[in-house]
Design a protein around this motif. Structure first.
Motif, short mmCIF file in Angstrom:
data_model
loop_
_atom_site.label_atom_id
_atom_site.label_comp_id
_atom_site.label_asym_id
_atom_site.label_seq_id
_atom_site.Cartn_x
_atom_site.Cartn_y
_atom_site.Cartn_z
N GLU A 1 -23.95 -12.24 -66.37
CA GLU A 1 -24.40 -11.90 -65.02
C GLU A 1 -23.24 -11.70 -64.05
O GLU A 1 -23.45 -11.27 -62.91
N ALA B 1 -26.12 -22.04 -73.65
CA ALA B 1 -26.75 -20.75 -73.35
C ALA B 1 -26.59 -20.36 -71.89
O ALA B 1 -26.38 -19.19 -71.57
N GLU B 2 -26.65 -21.36 -71.00
CA GLU B 2 -26.56 -21.02 -69.58
C GLU B 2 -25.20 -20.46 -69.21
O GLU B 2 -25.08 -19.65 -68.30
N GLU C 1 -30.68 -13.25 -77.50
CA GLU C 1 -31.30 -12.85 -76.24
C GLU C 1 -30.41 -13.20 -75.06
O GLU C 1 -30.35 -12.46 -74.06
N ASP C 2 -29.69 -14.31 -75.16
CA ASP C 2 -28.78 -14.70 -74.08
C ASP C 2 -27.58 -13.74 -73.98
O ASP C 2 -26.97 -13.63 -72.93
N LEU C 3 -27.27 -13.06 -75.09
CA LEU C 3 -26.16 -12.11 -75.11
C LEU C 3 -26.56 -10.72 -74.63
O LEU C 3 -25.70 -9.84 -74.47
N ASP D 1 -26.33 -23.62 -78.02
CA ASP D 1 -27.73 -23.24 -78.18
C ASP D 1 -28.03 -21.81 -77.74
O ASP D 1 -29.19 -21.44 -77.56
N ALA D 2 -26.99 -20.99 -77.59
CA ALA D 2 -27.21 -19.61 -77.18
C ALA D 2 -27.87 -18.81 -78.30
O ALA D 2 -27.62 -19.04 -79.48
N THR D 3 -28.71 -17.86 -77.92
CA THR D 3 -29.36 -16.95 -78.86
C THR D 3 -28.89 -15.52 -78.57
O THR D 3 -28.20 -15.27 -77.58
N VAL E 1 -23.31 -18.65 -71.37
CA VAL E 1 -23.33 -17.28 -71.90
C VAL E 1 -24.07 -16.36 -70.95
O VAL E 1 -23.61 -15.25 -70.65
N ARG E 2 -25.20 -16.81 -70.44
CA ARG E 2 -25.97 -15.98 -69.51
C ARG E 2 -25.19 -15.74 -68.22
O ARG E 2 -25.21 -14.63 -67.67
#
Length: 307
Positions: free
Chosen positions: A166, A158-159, A191-193, A187-189, A161-162
């Motif tokens: 950014e 996830a980090e 919300e991370d996208l 583990d990305a959701t 993807v975030r």
């Protein structure tokens, strides 16, 4: 599905091995492949990289394909050496980091590190593909020239993807993220996208791939109302676990008939929803890829590339 063969072209250029194919391939217009031919770290990759960097025609090299840098299953690429030597490749515009088959190293075993130094060292780079995501990291940065950015993985953290969301990438037209499965760190959701889907980032984006994802249905639901979709020409949700829930969300959401292509191949969509997709999109002129269907039960679904 596993990745069982090497690419033969990259960034529109034929791939040739350095130094084995010297004399057989053109110095310019070739994607030169560098690798350690030993599964373990023999030092051969670093020797070959240094030798190519010392060639008097190094400025003609437009594309590099980096395979096994030696012991990739437990050793990250030598980022310091890459950041030091690659600026000598003044014509370099395309880079593939980690182009390995499953026999060399399973995609989810490939070790990485922070790839930010590559982008910082190569301000003229236009195409970057990374395979593997174990220990992969990226710090949010600005890059003026990057047009295509792909991360192939069996599980994308996830980090990462975030961090991609950014980044300030004003020239980026193609973004492709293989989200993978939580079993391998994906583990990305949705919300991370959010920064990517909001349409406020990546102003030039016209092609978006959120592929190989076990949360494909949730991703499709988020895309149904995502502002970024309105300016896309291509949307790619292939290789994942997309089923009727995701297909229904796409059909009920914002119109997709402006797309040039919608790629859903390797999916778990039932015949009724496939018929509706074909009627509403294919008949409107959208190139629709719904090949490789499966009728597996929900509990038996799988992403195409994981280990």
């Amino acid at each position: 599905m596993t990745i069982g063969s090497h690419i033969t072209t990259f960034a529109g250029r034929p791939v040739a091995n350095y130094p084995d194919d010297l004399g057989k391939a053109k110095r310019a217009g070739t994607a030169w492949r560098l690798e350690d031919t030993d599964y373990d770290d023999s030092g051969e990759f670093r020797e070959r990289l240094a030798a190519l960097a010392a060639e008097d025609w190094v400025g003609d090299v437009e594309a590099l394909v980096i395979g096994n840098w030696g012991g990739a299953y437990d050793t990250a690429p030598p980022m310091g050496l890459l950041a030091e030597l690659l600026p000598r490749f003044t014509g370099l515009r395309a880079l593939f980091l980690g182009e390995m088959t499953y026999e060399e190293c399973e995609i989810s075993w490939i070790q990485h590190t922070d790839i930010s130094p590559l982008l910082e060292a190569l301000p003229l780079l236009e195409v970057l593909t990374v395979r593997g995501a174990t220990e992969l990291s990226l710090k949010p940065l600005r890059h003026e020239r990057l047009r295509e950015f792909t991360i192939e993985s069996g599980g994308l953290p996830a980090e990462v993807v975030r961090a991609v969301g950014e980044c300030d990438l004003p020239a980026l037209t193609h973004l492709e993220l293989w989200l993978g499965t939580d079993n391998y760190g994906g583990d990305a959701t949705v919300e991370d996208l959010a920064p990517i889907l909001s349409g406020t980032r990546l102003p030039a984006l016209t092609s978006l791939g959120l592929r190989d994802s076990e949360i494909a249905d949730q991703v499709a639901a988020a895309l149904a109302g995502a502002p970024v979709v309105a300016r896309l020409e291509k949307l790619d949700l292939s290789l994942g676990m997309l089923g009727d829930e995701g297909a229904a969300a796409l059909l009920a959401g914002q119109p997709l008939i402006h797309l040039r292509k919608l790629d859903l191949h390797h999916h778990f969509i039932g015949e009724a929803h496939l018929a509706r997709l074909t009627a509403e999109l294919a008949q409107a002129g959208v190139e629709l890829d719904v090949s490789e269907p499966s009728r597996s039960r929900r509990d038996d679904r799988y992403i195409a590339v994981s280990e």
